[in-house]
Every structure is written in structure tokens, then in C-alpha cells.
Design an enzyme around this catalytic site. Structure first.
Site, PDB file in Angstrom:
ATOM      1  N   LYS A  77       0.674  -1.200  -0.037  1.00  0.00           N
ATOM      2  CA  LYS A  77       0.157  -0.213  -0.157  1.00  0.00           C
ATOM      3  C   LYS A  77       1.043   1.364  -0.014  1.00  0.00           C
ATOM      4  O   LYS A  77       0.762   2.232  -0.732  1.00  0.00           O
ATOM      5  CB  LYS A  77      -1.025   0.066   1.136  1.00  0.00           C
ATOM      6  CG  LYS A  77      -1.874  -1.275   1.163  1.00  0.00           C
ATOM      7  CD  LYS A  77      -2.888  -1.164   2.364  1.00  0.00           C
ATOM      8  CE  LYS A  77      -2.485  -1.090   3.693  1.00  0.00           C
ATOM      9  NZ  LYS A  77      -1.768  -2.423   4.013  1.00  0.00           N
TER      10      LYS A  77
ATOM     11  N   ARG B 279     -10.033  -0.187   9.098  1.00  0.00           N
ATOM     12  CA  ARG B 279      -9.467  -1.360   9.397  1.00  0.00           C
ATOM     13  C   ARG B 279     -10.243  -2.320   9.852  1.00  0.00           C
ATOM     14  O   ARG B 279      -9.937  -3.423  10.174  1.00  0.00           O
ATOM     15  CB  ARG B 279      -8.151  -1.243  10.071  1.00  0.00           C
ATOM     16  CG  ARG B 279      -6.949  -1.813   9.705  1.00  0.00           C
ATOM     17  CD  ARG B 279      -5.876  -1.589  10.414  1.00  0.00           C
ATOM     18  NE  ARG B 279      -4.472  -2.063  10.458  1.00  0.00           N
ATOM     19  CZ  ARG B 279      -3.514  -1.248   9.680  1.00  0.00           C
ATOM     20  NH1 ARG B 279      -3.909  -0.218   8.924  1.00  0.00           N
ATOM     21  NH2 ARG B 279      -2.495  -1.760   9.696  1.00  0.00           N
TER      22      ARG B 279
ATOM     23  N   ARG C  92      12.197  -5.814   4.407  1.00  0.00           N
ATOM     24  CA  ARG C  92      11.913  -4.341   3.970  1.00  0.00           C
ATOM     25  C   ARG C  92      12.592  -3.526   5.237  1.00  0.00           C
ATOM     26  O   ARG C  92      12.760  -3.779   6.246  1.00  0.00           O
ATOM     27  CB  ARG C  92      10.129  -4.078   4.262  1.00  0.00           C
ATOM     28  CG  ARG C  92       9.783  -2.664   4.319  1.00  0.00           C
ATOM     29  CD  ARG C  92       8.391  -2.478   4.210  1.00  0.00           C
ATOM     30  NE  ARG C  92       7.660  -2.654   5.358  1.00  0.00           N
ATOM     31  CZ  ARG C  92       6.504  -2.406   5.448  1.00  0.00           C
ATOM     32  NH1 ARG C  92       5.654  -1.884   4.389  1.00  0.00           N
ATOM     33  NH2 ARG C  92       5.692  -2.578   6.756  1.00  0.00           N
TER      34      ARG C  92
ATOM     35  N   ARG D 150      11.674  -1.346  10.631  1.00  0.00           N
ATOM     36  CA  ARG D 150      10.548  -1.351  11.624  1.00  0.00           C
ATOM     37  C   ARG D 150      10.333  -2.252  12.709  1.00  0.00           C
ATOM     38  O   ARG D 150      10.482  -3.386  12.341  1.00  0.00           O
ATOM     39  CB  ARG D 150       9.243  -0.972  10.722  1.00  0.00           C
ATOM     40  CG  ARG D 150       8.683   0.345  10.475  1.00  0.00           C
ATOM     41  CD  ARG D 150       7.484   0.373   9.162  1.00  0.00           C
ATOM     42  NE  ARG D 150       6.346  -0.348   9.772  1.00  0.00           N
ATOM     43  CZ  ARG D 150       5.003  -0.356   9.133  1.00  0.00           C
ATOM     44  NH1 ARG D 150       4.977   0.131   8.159  1.00  0.00           N
ATOM     45  NH2 ARG D 150       4.235  -1.076   9.504  1.00  0.00           N
TER      46      ARG D 150
ATOM     47  N   ARG E 135       0.147  -9.306  13.116  1.00  0.00           N
ATOM     48  CA  ARG E 135      -0.541  -8.417  12.101  1.00  0.00           C
ATOM     49  C   ARG E 135      -1.556  -9.093  10.952  1.00  0.00           C
ATOM     50  O   ARG E 135      -2.543  -8.738  10.858  1.00  0.00           O
ATOM     51  CB  ARG E 135       0.439  -7.562  11.200  1.00  0.00           C
ATOM     52  CG  ARG E 135       1.047  -6.479  12.272  1.00  0.00           C
ATOM     53  CD  ARG E 135       2.383  -5.868  11.886  1.00  0.00           C
ATOM     54  NE  ARG E 135       2.363  -5.074  10.739  1.00  0.00           N
ATOM     55  CZ  ARG E 135       3.327  -4.998   9.775  1.00  0.00           C
ATOM     56  NH1 ARG E 135       4.575  -5.646  10.063  1.00  0.00           N
ATOM     57  NH2 ARG E 135       3.098  -4.121   8.962  1.00  0.00           N
TER      58      ARG E 135
HETATM   59  P1  ADP Z   1       0.717  -2.243   7.850  1.00  0.00           P
HETATM   60  O1  ADP Z   1      -0.435  -2.196   6.940  1.00  0.00           O
HETATM   61  O2  ADP Z   1       1.931  -2.521   7.178  1.00  0.00           O
HETATM   62  O3  ADP Z   1       0.493  -3.411   8.924  1.00  0.00           O
HETATM   63  P2  ADP Z   1       0.381   0.352   8.960  1.00  0.00           P
HETATM   64  O4  ADP Z   1       1.456   1.420   8.694  1.00  0.00           O
HETATM   65  O5  ADP Z   1      -0.790   0.637   8.059  1.00  0.00           O
HETATM   66  O6  ADP Z   1       1.149  -0.780   8.549  1.00  0.00           O
HETATM   67  O7  ADP Z   1       0.106   0.258  10.514  1.00  0.00           O
HETATM   68  C1  ADP Z   1       1.013   0.074  11.369  1.00  0.00           C
HETATM   69  C2  ADP Z   1       0.147  -0.304  12.978  1.00  0.00           C
HETATM   70  O8  ADP Z   1      -0.457   1.316  13.108  1.00  0.00           O
HETATM   71  C3  ADP Z   1      -0.878  -1.119  12.831  1.00  0.00           C
HETATM   72  O9  ADP Z   1      -0.389  -2.563  13.059  1.00  0.00           O
HETATM   73  C4  ADP Z   1      -1.812  -0.767  14.166  1.00  0.00           C
HETATM   74  O10 ADP Z   1      -1.221  -1.003  15.256  1.00  0.00           O
HETATM   75  C5  ADP Z   1      -1.836   0.828  13.731  1.00  0.00           C
HETATM   76  N1  ADP Z   1      -3.053   1.211  12.949  1.00  0.00           N
HETATM   77  C6  ADP Z   1      -3.006   1.741  11.679  1.00  0.00           C
HETATM   78  N2  ADP Z   1      -4.046   2.012  11.084  1.00  0.00           N
HETATM   79  C7  ADP Z   1      -4.970   1.475  12.032  1.00  0.00           C
HETATM   80  C8  ADP Z   1      -6.551   1.790  11.973  1.00  0.00           C
HETATM   81  N3  ADP Z   1      -7.282   2.197  11.185  1.00  0.00           N
HETATM   82  N4  ADP Z   1      -6.860   1.200  13.236  1.00  0.00           N
HETATM   83  C9  ADP Z   1      -6.209   0.770  14.252  1.00  0.00           C
HETATM   84  N5  ADP Z   1      -5.084   0.490  14.250  1.00  0.00           N
HETATM   85  C10 ADP Z   1      -4.283   1.262  13.134  1.00  0.00           C
END
Ligand code: ADP
Ligand code: ZN
Length: 218
Positions: A15, A90, A129, A162, A173
Site C-alpha cells: 500500500k 481497518r 523491508r 520497523r 498483524r
Molecule cells: P501495515 O498495513 O503494514 O500493518 P500500517 O503502517 O498501516 O502497517 O499500520 C501500522 C500499525 O498502526 C498497525 O499495526 C496498527 O497498530 C496501527 N494502525 C494503523 N491504522 C490503524 C487503524 N485504522 N486502526 C487501528 N490501528 C491502526
């Protein structure tokens, strides 16, 4: 024209990389909840302090915090010219809240893009990554390394792994994704908004889709 789309996909579907290729060629605003949260963690805000431990464990941050954060972000002026949402909604309750918010603002979504990819490919991609701690540029030690080890090609910032890109956290995740986020596929299918893209393909497939949406007029 104004386009509003949501990007959905498991962690590692690309993404952020897709959004980067869009940013280079297209004026649309990219809103990543993960990026906003990481900025808050870095800046040590109250939100960042609360979010940090959930993020490091690969768990979701509380809906109420995320919704307040997105309500504020979507009210900013630049978002009025369209946006691409990455990492939000999410789960189904966040999607319901987004519906309400867009209704209030008299806005509607154009499409929801699902990036499809297998869990095994995700694990392989994410363990290799690396990201620039300064500008957010994304690298991969196998497929797209930096020219000098640990140094960002574009800003010379420090390139790091990260905390949530370690295998046990990645597995966590992924299970959160399958349980919480995957139900959104059916949710947006019912609204006739879902568009599937194979995430194994080119890193600009979402940009191409965006351009085709715009070309189709609306
Ligand atoms: P990825 O999609 O690679 O897991 P992101 O950068 O989108 O990583 O998100 C990293 C972390 O931030 C998630 O694992 C979660 O803890 C938090 N997070 C991001 N977006 C949301 C959301 N919409 N609701 C709840 N937690 C979120
Ligand atoms: Zn950089």
C-alpha cells in the site's frame, strides 16, 4: 475531478509503495493512518504514547482514537480535493464511522481497491523491508536495496527496520488482518465499490486504476 478511494490489503501488500508511485505523478492526497501514528509516536504526543505499544505488538489502536484522528485529518483543506486512504478503515466499525463522517461532509467514495497477496509472500517481503526514518522511503534488502547500506538514496536519512517488521509481529498483524480487516471485502462488495488488484504485479497498478477512474469521466 475529485477522486476518493480506499486502499485495503494485508500488511506488506504494498500500500505504501503504491501510494508513493501515485504521489510522484498525481496531486491526490495520500492519508496513511500508520504514517500519522508513527509521526505521533516520534513526536511523543499523548496519542503516540498510547498507540506505541499496540503498534509494536501488531495490534489495532482503539477505534475511538483512530476515528477522532481521521475526523480531524479529513476536515483539513487538502482532503477536500480528494484522497486515497491507506490503513483506514481497518474493521467494520471504522467503516461504519467513515460512512457517517462522509455523509456529514456530503462526500462519497469512488472505489475501494483490494490488493491481493498470499501470507507467505507477505512474510518474505516484510522481513526484508527497510524504511527511511526521515522521509519514509521504502526499500527491500532483496529486491530494492539502498545504494549505500543503511543510508536513504533520496534524503541520506537513516534506513531502518520497523519494530513491527519482525516475523512474530508480522504473523500477528496478518491474523489481525484476516480477522478484523478482511470482512471489509464483503462490506464494500455489497456497496459495489470493490475493485481487486493482484499485489504481486507492478507497483503502479493502483495509479493506473486511479487514472482509469478519472478517464472514465464521472
Ligand atoms: P501495515 O498495513 O503494514 O500493518 P500500517 O503502517 O498501516 O502497517 O499500520 C501500522 C500499525 O498502526 C498497525 O499495526 C496498527 O497498530 C496501527 N494502525 C494503523 N491504522 C490503524 C487503524 N485504522 N486502526 C487501528 N490501528 C491502526
Ligand atoms: Zn529518506
Amino acid at each position: 475531478m475529485t477522486v476518493r478511494i480506499i486502499l485495503i490489503g494485508p500488511p506488506g501488500a504494498g500500500k505504501g509503495t503504491q501510494a508513493m508511485s501515485i504521489r510522484e505523478k498525481h496531486p491526490i492526497v495520500h492519508i496513511s493512518t500508520g504514517d500519522i501514528l508513527r509521526e505521533n509516536v516520534r513526536a511523543g504526543t499523548a496519542l503516540g504514547q498510547t498507540a506505541k505499544k499496540f503498534m509494536e505488538a501488531g495490534q489495532l489502536v482503539a477505534d475511538s482514537l483512530i476515528i477522532a484522528m481521521m475526523r480531524a485529518r479529513l476536515s483539513e483543506e487538502d482532503a477536500g480535493r480528494g484522497f486515497i486512504l491507506d490503513g483506514f478503515p481497518r474493521n467494520v466499525s471504522q467503516a461504519d464511522e467513515l460512512d457517517l463522517l462522509l455523509d456529514e461532509m456530503s462526500l462519497r467514495l469512488d472505489a475501494v481497491v483490494l490488493l491481493e497477496i498470499s501470507d507467505d509472500v507477505v512474510v518474505q517481503r516484510l522481513t526484508s523491508r527497510r524504511v527511511c526514518a526521515s522521509c519514509g522511503a521504502i526499500y527491500n534488502v532483496l529486491s530494492h536495496p539502498t545504494k549505500a547500506e543503511g543510508v536513504c538514496d533520496s534524503c541520506s536519512g537513516r534506513v531502518i527496520q520497523r519494530a513491527d517488521d519482525h516475523e512474530s509481529v508480522i504473523r500477528n498483524r496478518l491474523s489481525v488482518y484476516h480477522k478484523e480487516t478482511a470482512p471489509l471485502v464483503e462490506y464494500y462488495e455489497k456497496k459495489n465499490l470493490l475493485h481487486r488488484i493482484n499485489a504481486d504485479g507492478e507497483p503502479d497498478s493502483v495509479l493506473k486504476f486511479l487514472e482509469s477512474l478519472e478517464a472514465s469521466g464521472k
